[in-house]
Scaffold this motif. Sequence first.
Motif, PDB file in Angstrom:
ATOM      1  N   UNK A 113       0.932  -1.246  -0.120  1.00 21.48           N
ATOM      2  CA  UNK A 113      -0.061  -0.108   0.058  1.00 21.48           C
ATOM      3  C   UNK A 113       0.799   1.391  -0.003  1.00 21.48           C
ATOM      4  N   UNK A 114       2.136   1.086  -0.484  1.00 19.84           N
ATOM      5  CA  UNK A 114       3.086   2.280  -0.464  1.00 19.84           C
ATOM      6  C   UNK A 114       2.715   3.443  -1.452  1.00 19.84           C
ATOM      7  N   UNK A 115       3.156   4.438  -1.524  1.00 17.98           N
ATOM      8  CA  UNK A 115       2.854   5.676  -2.386  1.00 17.98           C
ATOM      9  C   UNK A 115       3.248   5.287  -3.852  1.00 17.98           C
ATOM     10  N   UNK A 116       4.508   4.535  -3.806  1.00 20.24           N
ATOM     11  CA  UNK A 116       4.941   4.533  -5.215  1.00 20.24           C
ATOM     12  C   UNK A 116       4.063   3.246  -5.854  1.00 20.24           C
ATOM     13  N   UNK A 117       3.685   2.359  -5.105  1.00 19.73           N
ATOM     14  CA  UNK A 117       3.200   1.209  -5.675  1.00 19.73           C
ATOM     15  C   UNK A 117       1.506   1.496  -5.975  1.00 19.73           C
ATOM     16  N   UNK A 140       0.380  -0.431 -13.744  1.00 16.16           N
ATOM     17  CA  UNK A 140       1.634  -1.087 -13.457  1.00 16.16           C
ATOM     18  C   UNK A 140       1.766  -1.598 -12.188  1.00 16.16           C
ATOM     19  N   UNK A 141       1.911  -2.899 -12.077  1.00 14.26           N
ATOM     20  CA  UNK A 141       2.075  -3.516 -10.818  1.00 14.26           C
ATOM     21  C   UNK A 141       3.485  -3.999 -10.393  1.00 14.26           C
ATOM     22  N   UNK A 142       3.881  -3.582  -9.369  1.00 18.50           N
ATOM     23  CA  UNK A 142       5.404  -4.065  -8.811  1.00 18.50           C
ATOM     24  C   UNK A 142       5.321  -5.313  -8.207  1.00 18.50           C
ATOM     25  N   UNK A 143       6.384  -5.901  -7.981  1.00 18.75           N
ATOM     26  CA  UNK A 143       6.315  -7.415  -7.184  1.00 18.75           C
ATOM     27  C   UNK A 143       6.267  -7.158  -5.771  1.00 18.75           C
ATOM     28  N   UNK A 144       5.842  -8.047  -5.243  1.00 23.47           N
ATOM     29  CA  UNK A 144       5.442  -7.628  -3.653  1.00 23.47           C
ATOM     30  C   UNK A 144       6.890  -7.429  -3.040  1.00 23.47           C
ATOM     31  N   UNK A 181       0.550   4.493  -6.819  1.00 23.57           N
ATOM     32  CA  UNK A 181       0.616   5.485  -8.229  1.00 23.57           C
ATOM     33  C   UNK A 181       0.872   4.595  -9.415  1.00 23.57           C
ATOM     34  N   UNK A 182       1.703   3.544  -9.372  1.00 23.27           N
ATOM     35  CA  UNK A 182       1.990   2.706 -10.528  1.00 23.27           C
ATOM     36  C   UNK A 182       0.810   1.931 -10.776  1.00 23.27           C
ATOM     37  N   UNK A 183      -0.010   1.370  -9.742  1.00 23.18           N
ATOM     38  CA  UNK A 183      -1.113   0.665  -9.726  1.00 23.18           C
ATOM     39  C   UNK A 183      -2.326   1.393 -10.607  1.00 23.18           C
ATOM     40  N   UNK A 184      -2.375   2.753 -10.211  1.00 19.69           N
ATOM     41  CA  UNK A 184      -3.190   3.664 -10.947  1.00 19.69           C
ATOM     42  C   UNK A 184      -3.081   3.647 -12.583  1.00 19.69           C
TER      43      UNK A 184
END
Length: 282
Positions: free
Chosen positions: A120-124, A132-136, A126-129
């Motif tokens: 639930x991080x800020x960068x995660x 783009x999905x970062x690995x856990x 922002x990218x999800x919106x």
Amino acid sequence: MRGDLRSVWFWLTLAALAVLALFLLLPLFNVLVGSFGGSSGRSGWSLVRQDGKYLTAVVNTLVLGGVVTLLASLIGVPMAYFTARFDFPGKAIVAILPLITLVVPEVIAAQTWLMAFGNNGLVSRALAERGLELPSFYGWFGLITVMTFTYYTYVYIGTLAAIRGFDVQLEEAAQSLGTSPALSRWKVMVPVVLPSVLASALLVFTLVVGNFAVATILSNKVPLLSVLTYQATVSEVGSDPLLQSTLASISVAIVMVVLFLQRWVVGRGRREVVQGRGARAQ
């Protein structure tokens, strides 16, 4: 002989050896003896061999230590070289920023990374919106990232001091004989600086193997020796802490093996610069 007994250095050396034996060798000896069996007659080493989780933790710890040490060296060594040998805008800031990691507690550093790249991080977010999905960030990705950017400072500091203390006249002498600047650095400077780099890398590896704070927060389902040793300490509340002693002995053995390897590599071609002048930043 009597003169030696009257020397203050003799008694200081004797006191230092006594302190070393009391606070280092004796605890290590007790841990090693405790791993071979207690009041029940069991052996902690047989328990470790029977449970694959502990063998997996040993492998994971070695892999994590090796990867973090390699990445920290790949960041710290070039950064130290360019800081010592070149002038560029913002050099003072670049030179001092790595030192911040020395004063920030590891728990705070791990939590800061999670605030940016956690689930639930800020960068995660922002990218999800943007699809783009970062690995856990929990598990290998987070462990390697946080420990690398926490411990590369040690490689940076050790390498920077070695490069600044290197006698640039040796490079100039090699170049005067027709050697190219790049080759002269490789043949002359690298062998002198290498012991400092290896010593710093050994320190990083030791810190990774013994790391508990970051490992506890980010390891998730990745078993590591430091976490399992703590769990064994908490669970074995009786008078026979077999697993804790065994896992601690394994951690010490890993560091000792790496130390001997480092000393062997350095001892094969030991070089020293007694005096000289450092290179000017270009």
